[in-house]
Design a protein around this motif. Structure first.
Motif, short mmCIF file in Angstrom:
data_model
loop_
_atom_site.label_atom_id
_atom_site.label_comp_id
_atom_site.label_asym_id
_atom_site.label_seq_id
_atom_site.Cartn_x
_atom_site.Cartn_y
_atom_site.Cartn_z
N SER A 26 36.51 48.62 1.33
CA SER A 26 36.38 47.42 0.46
C SER A 26 35.40 47.86 -0.78
O SER A 26 34.76 48.75 -0.70
CB SER A 26 35.69 46.29 1.42
N ARG A 27 35.34 46.85 -1.60
CA ARG A 27 34.64 47.33 -2.88
C ARG A 27 33.57 46.23 -2.92
O ARG A 27 33.68 45.13 -2.35
CB ARG A 27 35.57 46.96 -3.99
N ASP A 28 32.69 46.64 -4.03
CA ASP A 28 31.44 45.71 -4.20
C ASP A 28 32.02 44.53 -5.19
O ASP A 28 32.49 44.93 -6.30
CB ASP A 28 30.57 46.56 -5.24
N LEU A 29 31.77 43.32 -4.60
CA LEU A 29 32.41 42.08 -5.25
C LEU A 29 31.53 41.35 -5.80
O LEU A 29 31.56 40.05 -6.50
CB LEU A 29 33.32 41.28 -4.17
N SER A 30 30.27 42.04 -6.03
CA SER A 30 28.92 41.27 -6.55
C SER A 30 29.30 41.16 -8.14
O SER A 30 30.03 42.08 -8.90
CB SER A 30 27.59 42.04 -6.44
N LEU A 31 28.67 40.25 -8.90
CA LEU A 31 28.88 40.00 -10.29
C LEU A 31 28.13 41.22 -10.97
O LEU A 31 28.57 41.41 -12.14
CB LEU A 31 28.18 38.77 -10.64
N ASP A 32 27.29 42.04 -10.54
CA ASP A 32 26.64 43.08 -11.11
C ASP A 32 27.55 44.22 -11.27
O ASP A 32 27.25 44.77 -12.36
CB ASP A 32 25.43 43.61 -10.43
N ALA A 33 28.41 44.11 -10.18
CA ALA A 33 29.58 45.39 -10.35
C ALA A 33 30.64 45.00 -11.45
O ALA A 33 31.50 45.87 -11.72
CB ALA A 33 30.08 45.64 -9.10
N LEU A 34 30.66 43.86 -12.07
CA LEU A 34 31.85 43.45 -12.57
C LEU A 34 31.71 43.62 -14.19
O LEU A 34 30.82 43.65 -14.93
CB LEU A 34 31.76 41.67 -12.79
N ALA A 65 39.17 38.93 -15.66
CA ALA A 65 38.40 38.99 -14.04
C ALA A 65 38.97 37.63 -13.53
O ALA A 65 39.24 36.52 -14.22
CB ALA A 65 36.90 39.06 -14.38
N VAL A 66 38.71 37.64 -11.94
CA VAL A 66 38.77 36.32 -11.54
C VAL A 66 37.49 36.34 -10.70
O VAL A 66 37.25 37.14 -9.91
CB VAL A 66 39.91 36.48 -10.29
N ILE A 67 36.65 35.19 -10.49
CA ILE A 67 35.47 34.81 -10.05
C ILE A 67 35.71 33.91 -8.93
O ILE A 67 36.01 32.77 -9.41
CB ILE A 67 34.15 34.56 -11.00
N ILE A 68 35.32 34.17 -7.75
CA ILE A 68 35.23 33.15 -6.81
C ILE A 68 33.65 32.62 -6.49
O ILE A 68 32.93 33.52 -6.32
CB ILE A 68 35.88 33.47 -5.35
N ALA A 69 33.63 31.30 -6.86
CA ALA A 69 32.24 30.66 -6.80
C ALA A 69 32.01 29.92 -5.37
O ALA A 69 33.08 29.44 -5.03
CB ALA A 69 31.89 29.59 -7.82
#
Length: 259
Positions: free
Chosen positions: A97-105, A139-143
């Protein structure tokens, strides 16, 4: 070549846990991918495969070796224990799996982003990801995610588009702060204090934000919006499927951008 023929094999038991338990996926940093197309898209998207398993009655060894140098042969019993779908190509992979944090975007200079708050149904998440892929969103961001994005239902319903999109997750407040820090305009699809979506200019950095069909967006989004927007409707109801609504907004933004 390694062969596994028992569902009691410890490795197979661990893979069952990956299928069934979000905690197991998070603890191991891995998840299962089922199907040749999905595995190919994961590889194309830069995901690393830790293992690949194939059932030779459906997937020839030569096909499996195209995707992994050391595939593991399994039998019908093991395959049926692991397979999530009734009909697949006889092949599964264990991926990191990947880092899905906002910092990695990582975003381009003029991004167009889809934000979805609290989507609950894997089918809706998958449809949103397919739409984002079709439009080539940045990008797609899930909040406030309610589902693990590496859940097999999400992977399946996205038809592998979980691998073709740049995806991040965060709380609603974290995502709002991220967008404001990046000077990205926030356009919230909501009924309250809204203007028709097609009257807005999405050619600058923009985030299109959609909520759940049942309750819509929460108050923090409506307060943070650059502009609340609405899709005018001529029927008897005032809502539509979230993925359909997102598609209307996304392709209007893409039209304005000349695509």
């Amino acid at each position: 070549m390694k062969q596994i023929t028992s569902v009691q094999n410890p490795f197979i038991k661990s893979l069952v846990q990956l299928q069934e338990k979000s905690r197991a996926r998070k603890q191991s940093g891995t998840f299962l991918i089922e199907g040749k197309r999905e595995i190919e898209l994961a590889l194309k998207g830069g995901f690393s495969l830790e293992a690949l398993l194939f059932w030779p009655e459906i997937c020839p060894e030569a096909e499996a070796r195209k995707l992994h140098t050391q595939p593991i042969e399994i039998n019908r019993e093991v395959y049926q224990k692991l397979a999530y779908r009734d009909t697949t190509e006889g092949i599964l992979a264990v991926a990191q799996s990947r880092d899905l944090s906002l910092d990695a975007l990582n975003l381009p200079d003029n991004p167009l982003i889809l934000v979805a708050e609290s989507p609950e149904k894997p089918g809706n998440i998958g449809a949103l990801l397919r739409t984002a892929d079709a439009a080539g969103l940045d990008a797609v961001i899930i909040a406030d995610a309610k589902a693990d994005l590496y859940n097999p239902n999400v992977v399946r319903s996205s038809v592998g588009c979980i691998f073709t999109n740049t995806v991040a997750v965060g709380s609603t407040l974290e995502v709002i702060a991220f967008l404001k820090e990046k000077n990205i305009a926030i356009y919230c699809a909501t009924l309250q204090d809204a203007t028709p979506y097609h009257t807005q200019d999405y050619t600058a950095p923009s985030a299109l934000v959609v909520g759940t069909e049942a309750t819509g967006l929460t108050q923090p989004w409506r307060d943070a919006a650059t502009q609340n927007i609405i899709i005018p409707m001529q029927g008897e109801i005032d809502s539509m499927n979230v993925s359909v609504a997102a598609a209307v907004l996304i392709f209007e933004a893409k039209r304005q951008r000349g695509f």
